[in-house]
Enzyme design. Structure first.
Site, PDB file in Angstrom:
ATOM      1  CE1 TYR A 548      -3.975   2.075   0.228  1.00 21.21           C
ATOM      2  CE2 TYR A 548      -2.752   3.256   1.920  1.00 21.21           C
ATOM      3  CZ  TYR A 548      -3.814   3.187   1.049  1.00 21.21           C
ATOM      4  OH  TYR A 548      -4.730   4.206   0.994  1.00 21.21           O
ATOM      5  CB  SER A 629      -7.056   2.540  -2.794  1.00 18.25           C
ATOM      6  OG  SER A 629      -7.526   3.848  -2.663  1.00 18.25           O
ATOM      7  CG  ASP A 713     -14.123   3.457  -6.509  1.00 17.98           C
ATOM      8  OD1 ASP A 713     -14.286   4.319  -5.622  1.00 17.98           O
ATOM      9  OD2 ASP A 713     -13.056   2.849  -6.675  1.00 17.98           O
ATOM     10  CG  HIS A 749     -12.455   2.704  -2.958  1.00 22.74           C
ATOM     11  ND1 HIS A 749     -11.745   2.941  -4.110  1.00 22.74           N
ATOM     12  CD2 HIS A 749     -11.542   2.762  -1.951  1.00 22.74           C
ATOM     13  CE1 HIS A 749     -10.475   3.145  -3.823  1.00 22.74           C
ATOM     14  NE2 HIS A 749     -10.333   3.029  -2.513  1.00 22.74           N
TER      15      HIS A 749
END
Length: 851
Positions: A548, A629, A713, A749
């Site tokens: 991430y 993301s 999203d 999302h």
């Protein structure tokens, strides 16, 4: 993809080199049977516009940037036709996977186990908790039938009775609870319902005397639930529900009315890309229409400001107002005395913090003395006190629990009237401690457990619950009961309340360890590695590597049935490097991966793969990378930046791909604190060079890549993935491996996604990895002589590259996931950017019903 073609060609040309090793040959043979043929230059057509935007650069002056796929930002027939063609094109490839049905079946079987949260006692004298029997689309809120908590060790199933079943809100499981809160009296239950994964939701209220379904429910799945009050609060986003202690109403944040959303029951919210601006804080009184709600605050001069609230738990006297302008770890903090102010725009605020310089969160208060959790002069956080009875000029922050330079103070809760339960994270492993009323350390609980910990506690209750889980531990809930004493010395009793029992996977078959490796600039980075015991460290295994690296979000180990299914089936490794940009080591670690230093994040992630190969955890070119993301951006940037052949496949989910236009859509402008602002000439110079849409390499072989996005999203809008897919398929049309996009319908999302959708998504993305890397299903895992981590709680070796101190090399136990801690940012800002809970499934849900 097998071993890089350039490498194989060089082997063929050089007869002077020795033949491949047995391990190399074995790796090659195991990656051969499941890879379908791929025909390059065969993608759906995507017209290219002659559109250019002009940006200002500090080093180059004006820069014209081609944006040929601007039309994909607009809804309409042309975009719909392109999406339809892409879906058909991707499905045609995915359906060639000979293991597809088997993988889906195994994932579903291994997902089918009971999941639950910690219980919470409300003022109606009932206990409430979430429970999912295994494959329910959404978890159900259950409650006790009396004031006694059920004995979960003796009772099979959920225990208690159904209080609220969100599965009855829709026919397909796409209506979900976005937030919940019980009134202080326990008389009312307020809950937000989101449709198809949108960040927008509608708040409804029902008496706790009216469970859903009602005994006379006719079985119809509908949003018009039996027994609820007529209150309907719309256009709510990035908001909690904060009840006043009189239980007459609650505070919430909403955005201006959007006609395009239609009625609350229509599934229209979430498909627009409008900027989220002009948020307003309102107070709703029960039994009145939303049109009569009281405006508390808005700021027309600062349209991107957002508002969050809290009520002092002990006395209900103070309203806490948190003001944020972006996703940085900073906020303003105001309070007002509700006994002296009528709720409304004319409330008099005591502005405890009136600038954006640090994060402040109220932990508790003793009258006008506030306990604050803050990173002010403490990047690893501390707890301070502030006496608001003093004149503003005489107030000082006084250390209550000072910063620990070796551990991140990640959570604190008041409990047992005057004690505090504290969670520290030390080297990405949580510790649970009890502190005295004066801030003195008393004891550590669960010393034999090393992993992530989530606490549920209330100040007036003499107990707290702990929820912990990990890579090979699907979840345990325990209870600590303080001994009756006025000494507040922390004495008490610990008991396990409930432990998850799996039906398919056997946790003891898997092992985990933490290693440390050097990044490109010499920074030491930790990484967790999980594998089946049968997988040898001989350089032959494939891998999934997840990352991430942003927004101060820590990536802690979590239990994922789909991941464990995959690594067992294909003899693979699962790796999670804790790269910079996260919160693992405090705010300094976060800032080291932001703005002009964002490149550190990519280098950390690439170095993790290189370490895995160098130390023979995996085969060269057989690491599939995955992120969502901000992590989707990470994946795209890394396949561009890494040497050719570094990765075997790439799965980029709901990624931020157009770094020059992300500020134009929904909540994107809030991300400038991490990314920088592309409209600023200085920031443009470090953003543009890595923006995925604008930097597809034309002379480099890319790994097989699939992008995932969804039609609802409204956080990272799907146009990011649309434009990047079109750019990939044009600029790298001749790539020998596929570059695809998967577009889900009636999903957002990630939040609120139904169990079945998660299973299908796991089947597609891990099936793509298996087929594109040519992996072979291991029908029978051979017995292993490896004795490390013989059980899910066995010690795991902690390793580091290079010379290590004895302390750095000491043995630890497997880390487990840490659900969100109850700070200000978990109440509001985590809604903006956190995807961890969506893409790495936790063992159980959060406690039911907020405070």
């Amino acid at each position: 993809m097998a071993i890089p073609r350039v490498f194989l060609a060089s082997l063929a040309r050089s007869s002077a080199r020795p033949p491949p090793s047995l391990a190399f040959t074995r790796a090659m043979s195991s990656f051969a049977s499941n890879k379908p043929r791929w025909t390059p230059n065969n993608y759906p057509a995507a017209p290219r516009l002659d559109h250019f935007d002009t940006y200002k650069s500090a080093s180059r002056g004006e820069v014209k940037v081609h944006d040929p796929y601007r039309w994909l930002e607009e809804p309409g027939k042309q975009t719909d036709d392109w999406v339809t063609a892409q879906v058909e094109h991707t499905n045609a490839y995915l359906h060639k996977n000979q293991d597809r049905d088997r993988l889906r079946s195994e994932v579903r079987q291994n997902w089918d186990y009971a999941k639950f949260s910690s219980p919470s006692l409300k003022r109606d004298n009932r206990w409430y908790w979430y429970y999912n029997s295994g494959l329910k689309a959404q978890s159900i809120v259950y409650r006790s039938t009396t004031s006694e908590l059920p004995n979960f060790e003796k009772e099979d199933g959920p225990g208690g009775e159904v209080f609220f079943d969100p599965n009855l809100l829709s026919n397909d499981g796409t209506a979900a609870l976005a937030t919940t809160a019980f009134s202080h009296s326990g008389e009312y239950f307020a809950y937000g319902v989101s449709l198809s994964g949108s960040d927008f939701f509608t708040i409804y209220v029902r008496p706790t005397s009216a469970p859903f379904p009602h005994p006379e429910h006719d079985g119809t799945n509908t949003l018009d639930q039996d027994g609820r009050l007529p209150d309907e609060i719309r256009y709510v986003k990035f908001s909690g529900i904060t009840w006043t202690h009189d239980s007459k109403g609650f505070f919430y944040q909403r955005y201006p009315t959007r006609v395009e959303h239609g009625d609350a029951t229509e599934d229209k919210a979430g498909t627009e890309t409008l900027e989220d601006k002009h948020a307003m804080l309102y107070y709703h009184r029960i039994g009145t229409p939303q049109s009569e709600d009281v405006l508390v605050i808005q700021d027309e001069e600062n349209p991107t400001y957002m508002w969050s609230t809290g009520i002092s738990e002990e006395d209900g006297r103070y309203l806490e107002l948190y003001i944020s302008k972006d996703t940085s770890r900073t906020n303003q903090l105001w309070v007002t005395d509700l006994t002296q102010n009528e709720i409304g725009p004319n409330m008099k605020w005591d502005k405890l913090v009136d600038e954006f310089e640090s994060e402040y969160n109220v932990v508790a208060n003793d009258g006008p003395k506030f306990y604050l959790y803050t990173n002010k002069d403490a990047p690893k956080y501390r707890v301070v006190t502030l006496d608001t009875s003093l004149p503003a000029g005489e107030r000082k922050l006084v250390d209550f629990i000072p910063e620990d330079s070796d551990a991140l103070l990640s959570g604190i809760s008041p409990v047992n009237e005057r004690n505090f339960v504290v969670v520290y994270s030390r080297n990405v492993k949580d510790e649970l401690h009890i502190y005295s009323p004066t801030g003195k350390h008393l004891k550590r609980i669960l010393q034999d457990h090393v992993g992530s910990i989530s606490v549920t506690a209330k100040r007036k209750q003499s107990w707290f619950f702990v929820q912990y889980s990990g890579f090979t531990n699907p979840g345990v809930v325990g209870k600590y009961e303080f001994a009756a004493s006025e000494k507040y010395d922390g004495a008490g009793e610990w008991n396990v309340l409930r432990a998850v029992k799996l039906k398919g996977l056997v946790p003891d078959e898997f092992v985990a360890e933490q290693v440390w490796y050097e990044s490109k600039d010499g920074t030491k980075v930790p990484m967790f590695i999980v594998r089946h015991k049968s997988v040898k460290q001989d350089g032959t295994a494939p891998a999934i590597q997840y990352g991430y690296g942003g927004f101060s979000i820590s990536i802690n180990p979590s239990f994922s049935p789909s991941i464990l299914t995959f690594i067992k089936a294909y003899g693979a490794v699962y790796a999670v490097p804790n790269i910079r940009g996260g919160a693992e080591f405090g705010e300094e670690w976060h800032l080291a991966g932001t703005r002009e230093k964002k490149i550190n994040v990519f280098d950390d992630f690439i170095a993790a793969t290189q370490y895995l190969v160098k130390h023979k955890y995996v085969a060269p070119g057989k690491v599939a990378i995955n992120g969502a993301s901000n992590g989707g951006l990470l994946i795209a940037a890394c396949i561009h930046r890494a040497p050719e052949g570094t990765f075997g496949a790439a799965v980029a989910e709901v990624g931020v791909m157009d770094m020059l236009r992300f500020t134009k859509f929904t909540i994107g402008k809030a991300w400038t604190s991490d990314y920088g602002n592309p409209e600023d000439p200085t920031d443009f110079d470090f953003i543009y060079p890595y923006s995925p849409v604008h930097n597809v390499p034309k002379d480099k072989k890319l790994p097989p890549t699939i992008l995932l996005t969804a039609d609802h999203d409204d956080r990272v809008v799907p146009l990011h993935s649309f434009k990047y897919a079109a750019a990939l398929q044009h600029d790298a049309a001749g790539n020998p491996d596929p570059l695809l996009i998967r577009v889900d319908k009636k999903s957002g999302h990630g939040s609120g996604k139904s169990t079945e959708k998660r299973i299908e998504e796991a089947t597609d993305k891990w099936g793509f990895v298996a087929q594109s890397m040519g992996l072979t299903w291991k029908d029978e895992a051979p017995a292993s002589t490896d004795t490390v981590n013989a059980t899910s709680e066995a010690p795991v070796a902690e390793k580091q590259e290079g010379a290590l101190s004895e302390a750095q090399a000491k043995e630890t136990k497997e880390s487990v996931p840490k659900p969100e801690t109850p700070t200000y940012f978990q109440r509001v800002l985590s809604l903006l950017y956190s995807v961890i809970g969506y893409f790495l499934p936790k063992a159980a849900a959060a406690p039911a019903g907020g405070r």
